[in-house]
Design an enzyme around this catalytic site. Structure first.
Site, mmCIF file in Angstrom:
data_model
loop_
_atom_site.group_PDB
_atom_site.id
_atom_site.type_symbol
_atom_site.label_atom_id
_atom_site.label_comp_id
_atom_site.label_asym_id
_atom_site.label_seq_id
_atom_site.Cartn_x
_atom_site.Cartn_y
_atom_site.Cartn_z
ATOM 1 N N SER A 1 9.297 11.765 -7.334
ATOM 2 C CA SER A 1 8.471 10.801 -7.879
ATOM 3 C C SER A 1 7.360 10.710 -6.889
ATOM 4 C CB SER A 1 9.072 9.465 -7.818
ATOM 5 O OG SER A 1 8.094 8.583 -8.261
ATOM 6 N N GLY B 1 17.225 -0.188 -5.411
ATOM 7 C CA GLY B 1 16.894 1.087 -4.487
ATOM 8 C C GLY B 1 15.915 0.520 -3.046
ATOM 9 N N SER C 1 10.157 2.592 -0.925
ATOM 10 C CA SER C 1 10.001 3.923 -1.364
ATOM 11 C C SER C 1 9.516 3.665 -2.911
ATOM 12 C CB SER C 1 11.264 4.716 -1.138
ATOM 13 O OG SER C 1 11.435 4.921 -0.132
ATOM 14 N N ASN D 1 6.671 12.691 -12.072
ATOM 15 C CA ASN D 1 8.297 12.120 -11.795
ATOM 16 C C ASN D 1 9.004 13.003 -12.721
ATOM 17 O OD1 ASN D 1 10.126 9.657 -13.076
ATOM 18 N ND2 ASN D 1 10.462 10.359 -11.304
ATOM 19 N N HIS E 1 0.026 10.527 -11.136
ATOM 20 C CA HIS E 1 1.432 10.419 -10.778
ATOM 21 C C HIS E 1 2.359 11.349 -11.448
ATOM 22 C CE1 HIS E 1 5.082 8.941 -13.395
ATOM 23 N NE2 HIS E 1 5.360 8.569 -12.298
#
Lengths: 311, 311
Positions: free
Chosen positions: A95, A268, A272, A111, A109
């Protein structure tokens, strides 16, 4: 070793290698900054490798994250997923979000991920471009590169995933797109492919090849745009406009983005997950650009559009 | 005219008057800025009066919003409410967020509202303080003022609503409180009051008196703090710390805040809802203050605490 294990490992190895390749090229482009790397472990299982640039000459902030996590999903959360069974999950992927300093260089972006829930596995991901100023040729180049990669697999992919991107990266409360889009796909698995009709399309292996192709198309889609804009002179007013537009990016990521919510819900690593947030952001009450300016013209860019004249 | 209509009107008049009083006092404190006023109508019914200061001498951004809206709730959204029936709703109230320029002056939020869904009506609201630097006497003054107002109504109110505030204004993914708390209450209605035990407590009228008392306690709770901090000298590093901490405020408001989600879901006026967002914000990857600094000490402030030694 089951075939699922093998795919997991091959997907993981590809994503980890892609992170290396992308980071090397971004360092080369930046010329000044190098990535700081943080290895982290997730309490419930797995971990990741977060790489971040701050205060580079091209990138004010750039995060490229690889992660491989597994464990148990919260039940209510798992039940909202349209595929798979039970609460056991595995996810690996890459990502990235790049926030350039120069307001003429777009934010981008990307991912790409492989997920398993219970006995089902699927790929998801995409990449989308968020310019601040309206350069049509940049949007066209980005879309053209992605379309060419898609077309090598299935002519229906680009139009389908481009539409999904426009729908996904939409800020409802602003009635605005996040940027000029790109492609977005989710829950791609062998079940979704009519492989009987086209021999040689072998279910999830075909999807994995496709994801690799798109992953490798990211740099050719983005780098030439950054190259040609990074040295353009800009004013303080243009920089302020960039900071205001970045506010929309934050609004999308925190209010709507499924990836962000997935990360926060599965506990998570917060730093990050939120590395996607821009470095400096302004919120000006009821900001309205002067009519006739480029800032006003930029508005037309923030609505879904047929960039290639193919729709 | 039904008694519900009468309460609606009295609540509305009180909130509108409170907006006037608070804005007048904030302008006096600021000394330089005056509120810009925007009247707006909501498509589904009702409207509001948004007042905003930008670039004042004390307030970098301050929004004080009055609104009175009604119409139909989205069914799924309505069903998540624990009180009332059907989808018809009415809401009036005042909502304010003040973002001072000086990092030693705390940000503050207050919101007081009267809602009806179907045949049920209730009050909700509260006020909470978000300092950047850890001045214990400020947190104590804020809580002490609120406790005194609560105690005039019910000795159980302050501990109960203080706890609810700590629980509500909590940023799960950071494992951090938004600030030093205050009080927060929701769904206060006659049904919730054991009026039989205490004669003179007349259901929702008692609650309305209580909400008025707390609404009027807002200025005495906040102004003395702003007065005594607003002229303290600060450094660029302290200002940068303020901007980083403001990021947490954005994260809370966009990820968790029910009021923000209610506003966006009911298609309220976006600029009035998001006036709560700070003017300039920074996200620094994995920011860690130097050990032994005031910035490091501030961390202890962002965990629920017994400010008055009464818990």
């Amino acid at each position: 070793m089951s075939s699922e294990t093998v795919l997991r490992e091959r997907a993981r190895d590809f994503f980890a290698g892609l992170q290396d390749q992308i980071c090397a090229e971004l360092e080369r482009l930046d010329g000044k900054a190098s990535f700081r790397e943080d290895l982290w472990q997730r309490e419930g299982g797995g971990g990741g490798r977060t790489r971040v640039i701050e205060d580079g000459s091209v990138f004010e902030k750039a995060g490229v994250n690889f992660s491989e996590v597994h464990g148990q999903l919260d039940e209510a959360f798992a039940n909202r997923m349209p595929i798979g069974d039970g609460t056991q999950f595995f996810a690996c992927g890459i990502s990235l979000v790049l926030h350039p300093l120069n307001p003429f260089v777009p934010t981008v972006h990307a991912n790409f991920r492989y997920l398993e829930r219970g006995s089902s596995g699927w790929f998801g991901g995409g990449t989308d471009l968020t310019p601040y100023y309206p350069f049509i040729e940049d949007a066209v180049h980005f879309h053209q590169t992605l379309k060419q990669a898609c077309d090598r697999f299935d002519p229906s992919y680009y139009p389908r995933f481009k539409k999904a991107c426009d729908e996904y990266f939409f800020i409802k409360h602003r009635d605005e797109a996040r940027g000029v889009g790109g492609i977005f796909f989710d829950y791609l698995t062998d079940e979704r492919i009519d492989s009987a009709k086209q021999p040689g399309r072998q279910g999830i292996e075909f999807i994995f090849q496709f994801v690799k192709e798109i992953g490798l198309a990211f740099l050719p889609a983005y780098l030439p745009i950054a190259e040609r804009r990074k040295d353009e002179a800009y004013t303080e007013a243009e920089r302020a406009f960039q900071m205001i537009r970045r506010g929309r990016y934050v609004e999308f990521n925190l209010v709507y983005d499924r990836g962000t919510h997935f990360g926060l819900e599965t506990r998570g690593r917060t730093e990050s997950i939120l590395m996607s947030l821009p470095p400096v952001v302004r919120w000006v009450y009821d900001y309205q650009p002067e009519p006739g300016t480029r800032e006003a013209a930029a508005r037309d860019f923030f609505h879904p559009r047929d960039w290639l004249g193919t729709e």
